[in-house]
Design a protein around this motif. Structure first.
Motif, short mmCIF file in Angstrom:
data_model
loop_
_atom_site.label_atom_id
_atom_site.label_comp_id
_atom_site.label_asym_id
_atom_site.label_seq_id
_atom_site.Cartn_x
_atom_site.Cartn_y
_atom_site.Cartn_z
N GLU A 180 60.58 34.72 77.57
CA GLU A 180 60.23 33.56 76.76
C GLU A 180 59.01 33.89 75.91
N ALA A 211 64.88 31.88 75.28
CA ALA A 211 64.55 33.28 75.54
C ALA A 211 64.74 34.13 74.30
N ARG A 251 63.12 37.67 82.06
CA ARG A 251 64.38 37.65 82.81
C ARG A 251 64.69 39.04 83.37
#
Length: 474
Positions: A180, A211, A251
């Motif tokens: 992000e 994202a 992530r």
């Protein structure tokens, strides 16, 4: 005893296992990881790989989980749209999360009867005239007629086999991840546009809700076994862009280099290599996964034929003869693309010139056909240009050609309605269709969709049936 043990359950290993099971080959896949990869990296299926999925009836389920994008902008990320009239019914890029495509291919293989054992690493093997004894890391021994290493660029099978892996080590390294950001999209877009004029290894692109996919050059080549940290990304973003864009909540994070290597041999006796175990190259152009899956399609039916007892004497040797030059070409085009991504004045001048040349339809078409693998022509000897190429998914009276190839068998498409596959009917299907959208009288297709023969006489057909499918059953 198994017919084939496959080391590695990535896309190449899973696809090869499924191809073998279409011919009732007993397959065991050994995967050293106990769980599938968790990071959600997006990969792209190029046109030829999409065609192969359609040939095996897999495309519908894959399309449900992927996103279609226009074909184009593949070569060195030079932003040119695809030329009109690409020779495929599937002229697009399919973006799909890597864990999803791996899961779908493994699921397909298991549905066909493949056994998959996770947490099992190959530690050694010995081969003899009858087969291969495989030793696992825990000491267990398994017996198989053949072993195929689909275990990645650091392949244990290749190293134990003693096959050379010449090429170039990484000279540069790139950080890649999804995370992000903490600044407005407009600020990101402006900075990416500014830096992207000269640095083609830098970008931030939206990657789903909230994202961004972040790619940034690393300061040096490091031990790739150690994943990068979020702080590594922040430091490099500040160095190159003057800001870290407030990146947070990653992530997944990874790094890749530009090492380029090709195995000297794809086969030693009863042990073979496929996918990244046989070749590695930078990911620019998105060809790696596709190259491995296409290896599997080429090898699967040939190895199955060997095991089932009908393979012509040299059929298995054609795997290396056909696929090794394809990998050489991919390595060369990725080398060229990496040069064009350099910020140095010389490569940038060449990049500007190539960008101009790609305005010519022939140049743009040639490069897209190269990257997407629809331009491949195997050397089957003298003949029309279509010989040795894959045949697109044409319309036939039963619907679409690829719908007739789900079982992984050969196919004779006969527009004359005068020929027969005779004693090869247990390996080759037959379709008489004078209305087929084809400008030659008849074609013989191999199970991988490549044209093995063109003509209209039974004698010539029989010769080529014998060449590719062995002796007739009666």
């Amino acid at each position: 005893m198994f017919d084939v043990i496959i080391a590695g359950c990535g896309p190449t290993g899973a696809m090869l296992a499924a191809e073998l099971r279409l011919h009732d080959v007993r397959v065991l896949v050994l995967e050293k990881e106990t769980e599938p990869v968790s990071f959600v990296r997006i990969v792209g299926l190029h046109i030829r790989s999409i065609e192969l999925m359609a040939m095996r009836g897999l495309l519908e389920r894959i399309l449900e989980r992927g996103r279609q994008r226009p074909a184009g902008g593949f070569f060195a990320a030079i932003n040119k749209p695809a030329p009109e009239g690409l020779d495929s019914a599937y002229a697009y890029l399919l973006g799909i999360p890597q864990p999803v495509i791996v899961h779908l291919l493994e699921e397909h293989a298991i549905e066909l009867g493949v056994q998959v054992r996770r947490g099992c690493a190959v530690a050694g093997f010995e081969q003899d005239d009858e087969g291969v004894t495989v030793e696992l890391a825990d000491g267990e021994q398994l017996r198989s007629r053949y072993l195929v290493g689909c275990d990645g660029g650091r392949s244990t099978v290749r190293k134990l086999l003693g096959v050379g892996f010449p090429g170039e080590p990484s000279r540069t390294e790139t950080l890649m991840g999804e995370m992000e950001v903490g600044v407005p999209q407009e600020e990101i877009a402006a900075k990416v546009t500014e830096i992207g004029e000269t640095n083609k290894r830098f970008w931030l692109r939206p990657a789903g809700v909230g994202a961004y996919s972040v790619v940034v050059p690393a300061p040096r080549v490091s031990d790739r076994a150690e994943p990068p940290t979020l702080e590594d990304f922040k430091q490099q973003l500040r160095t190159i862009a003057g800001t870290d864009f407030g990146v947070h909540s990653p992530r997944w994070l990874s790094r890749f280099g530009d090492a380029t290597r090709l195995a000297e041999r794809y086969r030693v006796g009863r042990v073979l290599l496929a996918g990244d175990a046989a070749h590695i190259h930078p990911p620019i152009g998105g060809q790696g996964l596709n190259l491995g899956v296409q290896d599997a399609f080429n090898l699967g039916w040939k190895l199955a034929a060997q095991i089932r007892g009908w393979a012509p004497e040299t059929l298995l040797d054609t795997y290396q003869a056909e696929r090794h030059p394809v990998a050489e070409d991919v390595l060369d085009n990725t080398r060229a693309q990496m040069e064009l991504s350099s910020a140095e004045p010389g490569p940038q001048a060449v990049r500007r010139l190539l960008t101009e040349l790609m305005d010519f339809d022939e140049v743009n078409r040639y490069l897209i056909e190269k990257i997407t693998a629809i331009g491949i022509r195997y050397d089957f000897g003298a003949g029309p240009d279509l010989l040795g190429r894959r045949l697109r998914d044409i319309n036939v009276k039963q619907g679409h050609l690829y719908g007739l190839l789900h079982r992984g068998r050969g196919l004779l498409l006969d527009r004359t309605e005068r020929l027969t596959v005779g004693g090869w009917s247990d390996r080759v299907d037959y379709l008489a269709d004078p209305t087929a959208v084809l400008d030659v009288p008849c074609v013989l297709l191999r199970p991988d969709g490549h044209v093995a023969w063109i003509g209209d006489d039974q004698h010539g057909l029989d010769d080529h049936l014998s060449r590719w499918f062995g002796k007739p059953a009666n």
